[in-house]
Design an enzyme around this catalytic site. Structure first.
Site, mmCIF file in Angstrom:
data_model
loop_
_atom_site.group_PDB
_atom_site.id
_atom_site.type_symbol
_atom_site.label_atom_id
_atom_site.label_comp_id
_atom_site.label_asym_id
_atom_site.label_seq_id
_atom_site.Cartn_x
_atom_site.Cartn_y
_atom_site.Cartn_z
ATOM 1 N N ALA A 251 59.714 42.126 53.122
ATOM 2 C CA ALA A 251 59.767 43.525 52.454
ATOM 3 C C ALA A 251 61.161 44.102 52.613
ATOM 4 O O ALA A 251 61.396 45.099 51.825
ATOM 5 C CB ALA A 251 58.928 44.304 53.796
ATOM 6 N N LEU A 252 62.050 43.696 53.492
ATOM 7 C CA LEU A 252 63.644 44.133 53.473
ATOM 8 C C LEU A 252 64.184 44.092 52.085
ATOM 9 O O LEU A 252 65.048 44.457 52.080
ATOM 10 C CB LEU A 252 64.218 43.667 54.686
ATOM 11 C CG LEU A 252 63.745 44.369 55.878
ATOM 12 C CD1 LEU A 252 64.343 43.516 57.180
ATOM 13 C CD2 LEU A 252 63.972 45.967 56.041
ATOM 14 N N GLU A 253 63.783 43.093 51.281
ATOM 15 C CA GLU A 253 64.400 42.466 50.258
ATOM 16 C C GLU A 253 63.902 43.097 49.048
ATOM 17 O O GLU A 253 64.459 43.417 47.772
ATOM 18 C CB GLU A 253 64.166 41.060 49.925
ATOM 19 C CG GLU A 253 64.983 40.265 50.879
ATOM 20 C CD GLU A 253 64.552 40.191 52.205
ATOM 21 O OE1 GLU A 253 65.280 40.193 53.302
ATOM 22 O OE2 GLU A 253 63.242 39.959 52.467
ATOM 23 N N HIS B 210 60.274 44.741 65.812
ATOM 24 C CA HIS B 210 60.612 44.246 64.491
ATOM 25 C C HIS B 210 59.572 44.755 63.448
ATOM 26 O O HIS B 210 60.272 45.363 62.502
ATOM 27 C CB HIS B 210 60.495 42.678 64.428
ATOM 28 C CG HIS B 210 61.058 42.306 62.934
ATOM 29 N ND1 HIS B 210 62.321 42.253 62.517
ATOM 30 C CD2 HIS B 210 60.322 41.497 62.073
ATOM 31 C CE1 HIS B 210 62.530 41.577 61.476
ATOM 32 N NE2 HIS B 210 61.228 41.300 61.107
ATOM 33 N N ASN C 115 54.776 52.568 46.188
ATOM 34 C CA ASN C 115 54.849 51.922 47.288
ATOM 35 C C ASN C 115 53.596 51.250 47.755
ATOM 36 O O ASN C 115 52.814 52.179 48.438
ATOM 37 C CB ASN C 115 55.623 52.660 48.403
ATOM 38 C CG ASN C 115 56.174 51.782 49.620
ATOM 39 O OD1 ASN C 115 55.829 50.769 49.755
ATOM 40 N ND2 ASN C 115 56.859 52.393 50.331
#
Length: 154
Positions: free
Chosen positions: A60-62, A92, A117
């Site tokens: 998800a962070l990418e 986290h 999203n």
């Protein structure tokens, strides 16, 4: 589980649209189901298969960076973020959920590109499974509706 009242959607004609999908691979069983439901709904709304670009990233962070790269190509009327973050035993979960959500929003506003999203944030796997199909469909509808709305507003 009760569904939210989403109101009546309009502007759901996707025939002329180009849509980009960014899917996180983490929790891949869930994200594959999200992607399948999303693609199926896009096609049902008239988006042509050749006008759908689907890329995968590690987690998800990418997702925001890949969304930004697609938005900067100026080829897509809307983008879709797909992922699944399930709460674990550490902080986290909050970090990934908050940062990925903020990143998606920032890319949308900075590039003036509608982004649906559908990065799920759930307490457990069962909640994710319960939401995977409908949230994938919702993301497709949001992307098509917002792409058409922005076209009307320009």
């Amino acid at each position: 589980m009760f569904g939210a009242d989403k109101g009546t959607a309009d502007r759901l004609d996707g025939r002329k649209l180009h849509i980009g999908i960014v899917q996180a691979r983490f929790n891949e069983g869930i994200t594959e189901a999200l992607a399948a439901a999303c693609r199926e709904e896009l096609l049902a709304l008239g988006v042509q298969e050749k006008n759908i670009r689907h890329v995968r990233v590690p987690g998800a962070l990418e997702v925001p960076l890949a969304l930004q790269a697609l938005a900067e190509q100026d080829e897509y009327d809307a983008l879709i973020a797909l992922g699944c973050i399930i709460r674990g035993e550490t902080y986290h979960f909050e970090l990934v959920a908050n940062e990925s959500g903020a990143g998606v929003t920032r890319v949308s506003l900075d590039t003036q590109t509608p982004i649906a999203n559908a990065i799920l944030t759930t307490e457990n796997l069962e909640q994710a499974v319960a939401r995977q199909t409908e949230k994938g469909r919702d993301a497709a509808r949001v992307a098509v509706e917002m792409a058409n709305l922005l076209e009307e507003l320009s």
